[in-house]
Design an enzyme around this catalytic site. Structure first.
Site, PDB file in Angstrom:
ATOM      1  N   THR A 134      -7.945   4.460  60.314  1.00 24.41           N
ATOM      2  CA  THR A 134      -9.168   4.005  59.819  1.00 24.41           C
ATOM      3  C   THR A 134      -8.898   2.423  59.062  1.00 24.41           C
ATOM      4  O   THR A 134      -8.968   1.421  60.286  1.00 24.41           O
ATOM      5  CB  THR A 134      -9.796   4.596  58.586  1.00 24.41           C
ATOM      6  OG1 THR A 134      -8.782   4.823  57.694  1.00 24.41           O
ATOM      7  CG2 THR A 134     -10.487   6.150  59.067  1.00 24.41           C
ATOM      8  N   THR A 151      -7.006   9.262  51.221  1.00 23.00           N
ATOM      9  CA  THR A 151      -7.737   9.637  52.572  1.00 23.00           C
ATOM     10  C   THR A 151      -6.368   9.449  53.411  1.00 23.00           C
ATOM     11  O   THR A 151      -5.877   8.439  53.984  1.00 23.00           O
ATOM     12  CB  THR A 151      -8.770   8.525  53.063  1.00 23.00           C
ATOM     13  OG1 THR A 151      -9.780   8.732  52.219  1.00 23.00           O
ATOM     14  CG2 THR A 151      -9.200   8.779  54.440  1.00 23.00           C
ATOM     15  N   ASN A 178     -12.441  -3.662  50.628  1.00 21.69           N
ATOM     16  CA  ASN A 178     -13.124  -2.669  49.752  1.00 21.69           C
ATOM     17  C   ASN A 178     -14.626  -3.129  49.767  1.00 21.69           C
ATOM     18  O   ASN A 178     -15.498  -2.196  49.584  1.00 21.69           O
ATOM     19  CB  ASN A 178     -12.566  -2.153  48.849  1.00 21.69           C
ATOM     20  CG  ASN A 178     -11.311  -0.888  49.291  1.00 21.69           C
ATOM     21  OD1 ASN A 178     -11.748  -0.238  50.154  1.00 21.69           O
ATOM     22  ND2 ASN A 178     -10.179  -1.307  49.114  1.00 21.69           N
ATOM     23  N   LYS A 208      -1.915   8.647  58.605  1.00 21.33           N
ATOM     24  CA  LYS A 208      -2.740   7.766  58.413  1.00 21.33           C
ATOM     25  C   LYS A 208      -3.121   7.806  57.301  1.00 21.33           C
ATOM     26  O   LYS A 208      -3.136   8.821  56.080  1.00 21.33           O
ATOM     27  CB  LYS A 208      -3.885   7.642  59.320  1.00 21.33           C
ATOM     28  CG  LYS A 208      -4.957   8.874  58.951  1.00 21.33           C
ATOM     29  CD  LYS A 208      -5.944   8.653  58.086  1.00 21.33           C
ATOM     30  CE  LYS A 208      -6.677   7.454  58.098  1.00 21.33           C
ATOM     31  NZ  LYS A 208      -7.641   7.545  56.907  1.00 21.33           N
ATOM     32  N   GLU A 251      -4.252  -0.926  51.365  1.00 24.11           N
ATOM     33  CA  GLU A 251      -5.230  -2.130  51.589  1.00 24.11           C
ATOM     34  C   GLU A 251      -4.812  -3.415  50.871  1.00 24.11           C
ATOM     35  O   GLU A 251      -4.735  -3.472  49.648  1.00 24.11           O
ATOM     36  CB  GLU A 251      -6.385  -1.597  51.361  1.00 24.11           C
ATOM     37  CG  GLU A 251      -7.096  -0.542  52.160  1.00 24.11           C
ATOM     38  CD  GLU A 251      -8.310   0.312  51.858  1.00 24.11           C
ATOM     39  OE1 GLU A 251      -8.625   0.183  50.741  1.00 24.11           O
ATOM     40  OE2 GLU A 251      -8.779   0.948  52.758  1.00 24.11           O
TER      41      GLU A 251
END
EC number: 2.3.1.35
Lengths: 406, 406
Positions: B153, B190, B401, B179, B277
């Site tokens: 993602t 996630t 984000n 992932k 991230e």
């Protein structure tokens, strides 16, 4: 950056309290960075402090001194926290108190020291001591705003509160100042608060009021989840209003004064959140329907500390899935997701384990576009409720905190 | 942005596992966003899943199906999490499993569904079902890398692991893909991970290995403290290597295979952190000297989740005061600050309640300038230790984000 309007009020004198500021050049030359506060003889004081195991030397000393004597002076510096400074830090804090004691003819234990700023650097104690005579000479009832400015660190604005009530022909005033913008969490952020009243309040009543008010205010705000080494909140009662003494926690006068004192704490706490580092949103988290206060707080903090939710708030993105995820991982035992209801302001967004029927993205967007937002979370399992206040997480937050020491 | 080099390995076939990808256009047209994995008859599987109370429909279904039957297929989509989708979400997940079951002549309970992506949007189940025949026709032992890419993602790179050992003339292989880049915390972000071996492992041994390996890896990483609704880690043993069966948790073969399986989990977990991230730093938190494992984790997470520490790491600022503050507020009962010792890599920065003697800012800076940093915290009160992995908090994190849904 800061949210909303919290202008510094016109602060009246408060009988029994004098303040002065001075420029010791602790971090930046020329800046007012030392505050001296004088409490008239007979003033009673109470304090609550950070629970951080690495609490700063002045915090440890304040706790000790408050047990030994009634404070007559507070001496505060910004620009250096005197935290994680070991034995030397303790000696430096004592030296500051002793210097004030010598100037004014009180005991060192009657001088409470406070520091805020960078952790781990030795306190430039001589710089502070050198300007104390000047500060002492400048003590005045008029210096509330100057003091509020001198205790600022990353704050973008001074924070003050004042209000008065009448009682049997006498006026009773509560004045307060505070600082704090980052490292704010219950028990408590790099937060200093000094709240004074000219009411005459017996020590046990004052102690309880101090705890109650801090719990309903500074212990319910969170900006980044970090709890500082230095946080202190001092409540002082000079007894010079001329009104009758408050000797127990009941009665008309007690209720009036308690209301003002709690209001002062809450207002200053909200000022701190609204001035949160890089804040663009003021967020109220109202958690209800809990089986205990603790689980309400657990859920509130999970939401308040989620960087994913905080960045979505910054983006004004009604990404309610992130709120749901945080409620779900908060750790409430046997939480029934199907009973949880979540509102953004008055818009129902989640019920029965999914997006509420009839909810539209436009409704969520309309709420998120506002600067002040309430997230209401009903856990649907009991009668307990808690309210927290927090902010979003912006580019500015990263910029401030990535650059803070440079 | 991502830290270090974690190139995708050249993945050999693993006897008993076939994979295929397809493009269902779930979020972006043309992107491969569906993965089908076929497990040969006789394969044993074990799984660990998120503990989020709002766990997604496919997670609930996986748990149920794993109790009912041995999986023969896994069907995974990216772009939509099918979480917080209520009863409809459950129907959609079942429909996906049933579609694969019909294509392949197995029971629906033998098809485990997985979803990752945005929370709260209905799953476009028809789009997925429509491409399943094509995926089924394309099943091949060669598609590990394609599958690793299709489950991404916000990941910036596919994550894969492969290793083999020899045992009595037979080669035993472990292949894994995963992932995850945000919303990563124990119990778990996630994060999806699929790890397969051609070893023959009895079900109870496999179940224990799955839990142990997840606990030492995916449950020890944290990027933003958020625990997702969808995280799943599946360990599969096809038994087709030809080596003897592993029927108990001991012996040479067991130890070899256990080593590879744990290594696969740890490596993939580190890949996720390194691809956190906006990550510019890979940070290992080694907490030792604890009176319990729990208090080591408590301290580790307090440091790992502190936005102040994470922004200082981003700025390469050896602002160790923030680390000390986080250790202090982690909540370890009766922590003696004077016994805590903190190292940045091999540089002692804190002891006896303050900055270590001889420590210089230059030493700290030299460590912080590196992309991979270890923060060692010795609590000085016991023999327990825990290790966590995390990242910094950068402008890029906020950008990703704050923009994720737009």
């Amino acid at each position: 950056m800061a949210v909303g309007e919290y202008p510094f009020p016109s602060m009246p004198p408060l009988a029994g309290i004098k303040l002065a500021t001075a420029s010791a050049g602790i971090k930046k030359p020329g800046r007012q960075d030392v505050v001296l506060i004088e409490l008239a003889a007979g003033t009673r004081s109470a304090g609550v402090f950070t629970r951080n195991a690495f609490c700063a030397a002045p915090v440890t000393l304040c706790r000790e001194y408050l047990k030994q004597a009634s404070p007559r002076y507070l001496v505060i510096n910004s620009g250096n926290a005197n935290a994680c400074t070991g034995e030397r830090g303790r000696r430096d804090a004592i030296a500051t108190s002793e210097a004030v004691a010598q100037l004014s003819g009180v005991q060192a234990a009657q001088v409470l020291p406070f520091s805020t700023g960078v952790i781990g650097e030795p306190l430039p104690v001589n710089k502070i001591v050198n300007v104390l005579p000047q500060a002492h000479a400048g003590l005045s009832e008029a210096n509330w705003e100057a003091a509020a400015k001198a205790i600022m660190t990353t704050d973008t604005r001074p924070k003050g509160y004042t209000a008065s009530v009448e009682h049997q022909g006498k006026t009773i005033t509560v004045n307060g100042i505070a600082k704090g913008a980052g490292m704010i969490k219950p028990n408590m952020g790099t937060m200093l608060a000094y709240i004074a009243t000219d009411a005459d309040i017996a020590q046990p009543v004052l102690d309880d009021l101090c705890k109650e008010a801090a719990n309903r205010s500074f212990n319910r705000i969170t900006i980044d989840g970090d709890t500082s080494t230095n946080d202190s909140c001092i409540l002082m009662a000079t007894g010079q209003s001329g009104a009758e003494a408050i000797t127990e926690a009941s009665g008309d006068l007690y209720e009036k004064v308690r209301g003002l004192i709690i209001d002062a704490h809450e207002y200053l706490a909200k000022c701190i959140v609204a001035d949160g580092e890089g804040a663009t949103k003021f967020v109220t988290l109202a958690v209800s329907g809990g089986a205990s206060q603790d689980e309400c707080l657990q859920v509130g903090y999970a939401v308040a500390h989620s960087p994913l939710i905080k960045t979505a708030l910054f983006a004004s993105d009604p990404n309610w899935g992130r709120i749901v995820a945080a409620v779900g991982y908060a750790g409430v035992p046997a939480l029934d997701a199907n009973k949880v209801r979540i509102h953004l302001n008055d818009t129902l967004i989640v019920e029965e384990g999914g997006r509420a029927e009839g909810y539209t993205e436009e409704q969520g967007q309309a709420v998120m576009d506002q600067a002040e937002i309430t997230i209401r979370i009903d856990l649907g399992r009991g009668g307990c409720a808690e309210t927290l206040w927090t902010t979003d997480l912006s580019h500015e937050y990263v910029r401030i905190n990535a650059d803070y020491r440079s």
